[in-house]
Design a protein around this motif. Structure first.
Motif, PDB file in Angstrom:
ATOM      1  N   GLY A 184     -31.582   8.075 -23.897  1.00 30.94           N
ATOM      2  CA  GLY A 184     -32.570   9.137 -23.987  1.00 30.94           C
ATOM      3  C   GLY A 184     -32.289  10.259 -23.009  1.00 30.94           C
ATOM      4  N   GLU A 185     -33.227  11.185 -22.953  1.00 33.38           N
ATOM      5  CA  GLU A 185     -33.047  12.390 -22.178  1.00 33.38           C
ATOM      6  C   GLU A 185     -33.512  12.240 -20.734  1.00 33.38           C
ATOM      7  OE1 GLU A 185     -35.243  15.131 -24.506  1.00 33.38           O
ATOM      8  OE2 GLU A 185     -34.081  14.730 -26.311  1.00 33.38           O
ATOM      9  N   THR A 186     -34.446  11.302 -20.478  1.00 32.23           N
ATOM     10  CA  THR A 186     -34.891  11.077 -19.109  1.00 32.23           C
ATOM     11  C   THR A 186     -34.956   9.594 -18.859  1.00 32.23           C
ATOM     12  OG1 THR A 186     -37.229  11.006 -19.706  1.00 32.23           O
ATOM     13  CG2 THR A 186     -36.320  13.164 -19.161  1.00 32.23           C
ATOM     14  N   THR A 187     -34.659   9.203 -17.652  1.00 29.10           N
ATOM     15  CA  THR A 187     -34.792   7.798 -17.272  1.00 29.10           C
ATOM     16  C   THR A 187     -35.318   7.735 -15.854  1.00 29.10           C
ATOM     17  OG1 THR A 187     -32.520   7.736 -16.457  1.00 29.10           O
ATOM     18  CG2 THR A 187     -32.877   7.017 -18.725  1.00 29.10           C
ATOM     19  N   GLY A 188     -36.092   6.702 -15.574  1.00 26.94           N
ATOM     20  CA  GLY A 188     -36.505   6.440 -14.208  1.00 26.94           C
ATOM     21  C   GLY A 188     -37.742   7.171 -13.757  1.00 26.94           C
ATOM     22  N   GLU A 189     -38.007   8.376 -14.279  1.00 27.32           N
ATOM     23  CA  GLU A 189     -39.156   9.137 -13.841  1.00 27.32           C
ATOM     24  C   GLU A 189     -39.834   9.763 -15.053  1.00 27.32           C
ATOM     25  OE1 GLU A 189     -37.981  11.979 -10.958  1.00 27.32           O
ATOM     26  OE2 GLU A 189     -37.675  10.501  -9.389  1.00 27.32           O
ATOM     27  N   ALA A 190     -41.136   9.972 -14.941  1.00 25.72           N
ATOM     28  CA  ALA A 190     -41.889  10.699 -15.965  1.00 25.72           C
ATOM     29  C   ALA A 190     -42.816  11.655 -15.249  1.00 25.72           C
ATOM     30  CB  ALA A 190     -42.704   9.735 -16.841  1.00 25.72           C
ATOM     31  N   ALA A 191     -42.670  12.941 -15.547  1.00 25.69           N
ATOM     32  CA  ALA A 191     -43.498  13.983 -14.921  1.00 25.69           C
ATOM     33  C   ALA A 191     -43.419  13.933 -13.402  1.00 25.69           C
ATOM     34  CB  ALA A 191     -44.956  13.861 -15.381  1.00 25.69           C
ATOM     35  N   GLY A 192     -42.236  13.559 -12.886  1.00 23.92           N
ATOM     36  CA  GLY A 192     -42.038  13.563 -11.449  1.00 23.92           C
ATOM     37  C   GLY A 192     -42.533  12.339 -10.735  1.00 23.92           C
ATOM     38  N   ASP A 193     -43.074  11.360 -11.449  1.00 16.81           N
ATOM     39  CA  ASP A 193     -43.609  10.159 -10.820  1.00 16.81           C
ATOM     40  C   ASP A 193     -42.758   8.965 -11.174  1.00 16.81           C
ATOM     41  OD1 ASP A 193     -46.014  11.281  -9.626  1.00 16.81           O
ATOM     42  OD2 ASP A 193     -46.654  11.596 -11.706  1.00 16.81           O
ATOM     43  N   THR A 194     -42.651   8.020 -10.243  1.00 19.66           N
ATOM     44  CA  THR A 194     -41.904   6.802 -10.501  1.00 19.66           C
ATOM     45  C   THR A 194     -42.681   5.916 -11.475  1.00 19.66           C
ATOM     46  OG1 THR A 194     -40.949   6.881  -8.302  1.00 19.66           O
ATOM     47  CG2 THR A 194     -40.866   4.766  -9.459  1.00 19.66           C
ATOM     48  N   VAL A 195     -41.995   5.414 -12.475  1.00 22.57           N
ATOM     49  CA  VAL A 195     -42.623   4.576 -13.475  1.00 22.57           C
ATOM     50  C   VAL A 195     -42.377   3.120 -13.141  1.00 22.57           C
ATOM     51  CG1 VAL A 195     -42.648   3.954 -15.905  1.00 22.57           C
ATOM     52  CG2 VAL A 195     -42.356   6.338 -15.242  1.00 22.57           C
ATOM     53  N   ALA A 196     -43.424   2.299 -13.213  1.00 17.83           N
ATOM     54  CA  ALA A 196     -43.286   0.879 -12.914  1.00 17.83           C
ATOM     55  C   ALA A 196     -42.469   0.198 -13.991  1.00 17.83           C
ATOM     56  CB  ALA A 196     -44.672   0.237 -12.829  1.00 17.83           C
ATOM     57  N   GLY A 197     -41.650  -0.771 -13.612  1.00 26.18           N
ATOM     58  CA  GLY A 197     -40.898  -1.559 -14.583  1.00 26.18           C
ATOM     59  C   GLY A 197     -39.668  -0.796 -15.042  1.00 26.18           C
ATOM     60  N   PRO A 198     -39.049  -1.265 -16.143  1.00 26.83           N
ATOM     61  CA  PRO A 198     -37.845  -0.612 -16.650  1.00 26.83           C
ATOM     62  C   PRO A 198     -38.117   0.839 -17.003  1.00 26.83           C
ATOM     63  CG  PRO A 198     -38.225  -2.753 -17.705  1.00 26.83           C
ATOM     64  CD  PRO A 198     -39.445  -2.434 -16.919  1.00 26.83           C
ATOM     65  N   ALA A 199     -37.150   1.688 -16.715  1.00 24.58           N
ATOM     66  CA  ALA A 199     -37.314   3.111 -16.995  1.00 24.58           C
ATOM     67  C   ALA A 199     -37.373   3.335 -18.502  1.00 24.58           C
ATOM     68  CB  ALA A 199     -36.142   3.888 -16.397  1.00 24.58           C
ATOM     69  N   PRO A 200     -38.294   4.184 -18.976  1.00 24.84           N
ATOM     70  CA  PRO A 200     -38.374   4.456 -20.407  1.00 24.84           C
ATOM     71  C   PRO A 200     -37.257   5.397 -20.843  1.00 24.84           C
ATOM     72  CG  PRO A 200     -39.962   5.803 -19.246  1.00 24.84           C
ATOM     73  CD  PRO A 200     -39.331   4.901 -18.213  1.00 24.84           C
ATOM     74  N   ALA A 201     -36.848   5.261 -22.083  1.00 23.17           N
ATOM     75  CA  ALA A 201     -35.928   6.226 -22.676  1.00 23.17           C
ATOM     76  C   ALA A 201     -36.756   7.194 -23.501  1.00 23.17           C
ATOM     77  CB  ALA A 201     -34.909   5.508 -23.563  1.00 23.17           C
ATOM     78  N   ARG A 202     -36.534   8.489 -23.308  1.00 23.52           N
ATOM     79  CA  ARG A 202     -37.265   9.495 -24.081  1.00 23.52           C
ATOM     80  C   ARG A 202     -36.324  10.125 -25.088  1.00 23.52           C
ATOM     81  NH1 ARG A 202     -39.670  14.542 -21.038  1.00 23.52           N
ATOM     82  NH2 ARG A 202     -37.557  15.350 -21.392  1.00 23.52           N
ATOM     83  N   VAL A 203     -36.737  10.101 -26.321  1.00 19.57           N
ATOM     84  CA  VAL A 203     -35.946  10.709 -27.385  1.00 19.57           C
ATOM     85  C   VAL A 203     -36.873  11.548 -28.245  1.00 19.57           C
ATOM     86  CG1 VAL A 203     -34.239   8.850 -27.454  1.00 19.57           C
ATOM     87  CG2 VAL A 203     -36.247   8.734 -28.942  1.00 19.57           C
ATOM     88  N   THR A 204     -36.278  12.402 -29.045  1.00 22.79           N
ATOM     89  CA  THR A 204     -37.058  13.220 -29.973  1.00 22.79           C
ATOM     90  C   THR A 204     -37.129  12.505 -31.314  1.00 22.79           C
ATOM     91  OG1 THR A 204     -36.342  15.243 -28.873  1.00 22.79           O
ATOM     92  CG2 THR A 204     -37.243  15.463 -31.100  1.00 22.79           C
ATOM     93  N   GLY A 205     -38.345  12.229 -31.768  1.00 26.27           N
ATOM     94  CA  GLY A 205     -38.531  11.547 -33.035  1.00 26.27           C
ATOM     95  C   GLY A 205     -38.669  12.522 -34.183  1.00 26.27           C
ATOM     96  N   ASP A 206     -38.461  12.033 -35.373  1.00 28.90           N
ATOM     97  CA  ASP A 206     -38.561  12.838 -36.579  1.00 28.90           C
ATOM     98  C   ASP A 206     -39.682  12.291 -37.457  1.00 28.90           C
ATOM     99  OD1 ASP A 206     -36.239  14.355 -35.902  1.00 28.90           O
ATOM    100  OD2 ASP A 206     -35.016  12.668 -36.581  1.00 28.90           O
ATOM    101  N   GLY A 207     -40.574  13.171 -37.915  1.00 27.22           N
ATOM    102  CA  GLY A 207     -41.545  12.744 -38.906  1.00 27.22           C
ATOM    103  C   GLY A 207     -40.840  12.511 -40.224  1.00 27.22           C
ATOM    104  N   THR A 208     -41.064  11.380 -40.858  1.00 24.71           N
ATOM    105  CA  THR A 208     -40.329  11.023 -42.071  1.00 24.71           C
ATOM    106  C   THR A 208     -41.290  10.657 -43.192  1.00 24.71           C
ATOM    107  OG1 THR A 208     -40.199   8.661 -41.545  1.00 24.71           O
ATOM    108  CG2 THR A 208     -38.471  10.093 -40.625  1.00 24.71           C
ATOM    109  N   ALA A 209     -40.755  10.640 -44.414  1.00 23.91           N
ATOM    110  CA  ALA A 209     -41.555  10.261 -45.578  1.00 23.91           C
ATOM    111  C   ALA A 209     -42.018   8.814 -45.474  1.00 23.91           C
ATOM    112  CB  ALA A 209     -40.742  10.480 -46.855  1.00 23.91           C
TER     113      ALA A 209
END
Length: 478
Positions: free
Chosen positions: A111-136
């Motif tokens: 993903g595009e960011t790991t380890g932090e979200a909005a400048g704050d440390t995230v508890a547990g494994p770092a989330p992966a942020r990706v851009t999703g697509d609305g689909t049928a």
């Protein structure tokens, strides 16, 4: 759901991968408690027993959840078998999200960011942020999940003026949607929502009336296209499942005849064909599917009268504690009266029955607590349009100046999950949602995109056929 939505992919300690849409996981609170969903009301926290404000689908390798009371969003996913889920992940969330789930399951960052979200440390494994697509498929799945929610939690109430959904009409549209969403399921047999054949077999009594309704609607109209799409999906699903029977054979014949008729028409004849199909004047859907269910007299003993009234009031009508179709969903459906009969103390309970409530053999009970004490259960019996029951209370119950505090609720032993986290405000919000949907269903546009038009994606919030029937049902029909 618009394309370009942010998705967050995280891996739990149990190895399950979670996908959420929205602002992502919130920072770990100062007290060290687990991170939540950032307070976003559109991102529910999934639980083993989802409440009546969540629409749920069991799919191959995962469970999908949508908030019923929020705007349509991509679902929260709890993926417990990534290999099985790969067959549909890309078609619901897009290729980038599917790749992020695979990487996350393997312990890799993505993903595009790991380890932090909005400048704050995230508890547990770092989330992966990706851009999703609305689909049928995402839109069709959201609609299918809401249909299953409606079959379980629709707050039908004679007292509140909310008509019940015709179960056969809803069941057949769910069969059509399930067939449309087959990419979500596999052949492992552990996905209870993959039930096309069962839905068609259980609800095929509505096929002939649906065909009559379709034949009565102008061909170019929104409702006719909606009906035709559902009927053709059912026909395809039945053929794929090897189902047969007189209703299905008549459906196939009608569809084939209509296709041949349309092929023989040129554009100048379409208006004449529509006029032919609307003469004589068609029945309203509400009249066509007028429920044959009625209140039936049951063997039940009327509540006794007499004695001195200690207290009376209204109980809690928690929909989670009994199956659908047992109790009228009105908030005031549960009422009780406590009496002093000499040295005895008795509580008498009356509960407004749902129009489809079973007459006998249902061990529905009222659970009574006095001043927060141990519960006393009063078996309920259906009599006319109410459930009634009574129970003796502890002899020492005070009848002095202070009125005892009574808590009365209805449940079905063996089904009851216990009081749910949702309360009065959530039930009122669901009623408001249902009333808005019925208004929309009654408006039935003459033109516009139908939910399953091939040229457009399914509209998750569009009325179901069963909602159109309910919205056109008169007081006499109901």
């Amino acid at each position: 759901m618009a394309a370009g939505a942010d998705l967050y992919v995280t891996r739990g300690e149990d190895g399950a991968v979670r996908i959420t849409a929205g602002p992502g996981p919130s920072p770990s609170p100062p007290d060290g408690s687990p991170a939540g969903n950032g307070g976003d009301p559109l991102v529910p926290d999934p639980s083993p027993s989802p409440g009546f404000t969540e629409a749920v689908l069991d799919v191959a390798g995962a469970v999908l959840l949508w908030p019923v009371l929020g705007d349509p969003v991509l679902p929260v996913a709890e993926v417990h078998d990534v290999e099985r889920a790969q067959q549909w992940l890309w078609a619901v969330y897009g290729e980038r999200a599917a790749a992020a789930v695979r990487s996350c399951a393997g312990g890799e960052g993505a993903g595009e960011t790991t380890g932090e979200a909005a400048g704050d440390t995230v508890a547990g494994p770092a989330p992966a942020r990706v851009t999703g697509d609305g689909t049928a498929l995402a839109d069709a799945a959201a609609r299918l999940a809401f249909g299953h929610w409606a079959s379980r939690w629709w707050p039908a109430s004679y007292a509140d003026g909310i008509p019940a959904l015709e179960p056969d009409v809803l069941g057949l549209e769910l069969a059509a949607l399930t067939h449309q969403c087959q990419e979500l399921f596999d052949d492992r047999g552990d996905q209870p929502d993959d039930c096309v054949a069962e839905l068609i077999e259980d609800h095929q009594a509505a096929l002939d009336p649906l065909v009559r309704w379709w034949r009565a609607e102008p061909r170019s109209g929104h409702t006719a296209r909606h009906l035709e799409s559902v009927l053709r999906l059912i026909d395809g699903a039945a053929d794929g499942a090897g189902l047969d029977g007189p209703e299905l054979r008549r459906l196939r014949a009608e569809l084939d005849a209509d296709q041949d008729q349309v092929a023989d028409q040129d554009q100048d004849q379409v208006a004449d064909l529509d006029a032919d199909r609307t003469a004589p004047a068609p029945l309203t859907p509400g009249a066509l599917f007028a429920s044959r269910l009625g209140y039936t007299l049951a063997a039940g003993e009327p509540l006794a009268v007499g004695g001195r009234v200690i207290a009376r009031g209204t109980g809690t009508n928690d929909w989670r504690r009994y199956p659908p179709g047992f109790v009228d969903a009105a908030e005031s459906a549960v009422s009780w009266t406590a009496r002093a009969l000499g040295g005895r103390r008795r509580i008498e309970v009356e509960v407004v029955a749902h129009i489809a409530a079973p007459v006998g053999g249902a061990p529905l009970v009222a659970e009574v607590r006095v001043n927060g004490g141990l519960p006393v259960r009063a078996p309920l019996t259906r009599r006319d349009d109410v459930w009634t029951g009574r129970a003796d209370l502890e002899p020492g119950l005070s009848t002095g100046e202070l009125t005892p505090r009574f808590e009365v609720a209805v449940l079905l032993p063996g089904f009851d999950p216990g009081p749910g986290p949702e309360g009065h405000a959530d039930r009122e919000a669901v009623r408001a949602l249902v009333r808005d949907r019925l208004v929309s269903a009654a408006a039935r546009p003459a033109e516009g995109t139908a939910p399953y038009d091939a040229s457009a994606r399914a509209t998750p919030s569009a009325p179901f056929l069963a909602e159109i029937v309910a919205a056109t049902t008169t007081g006499e029909d109901y």
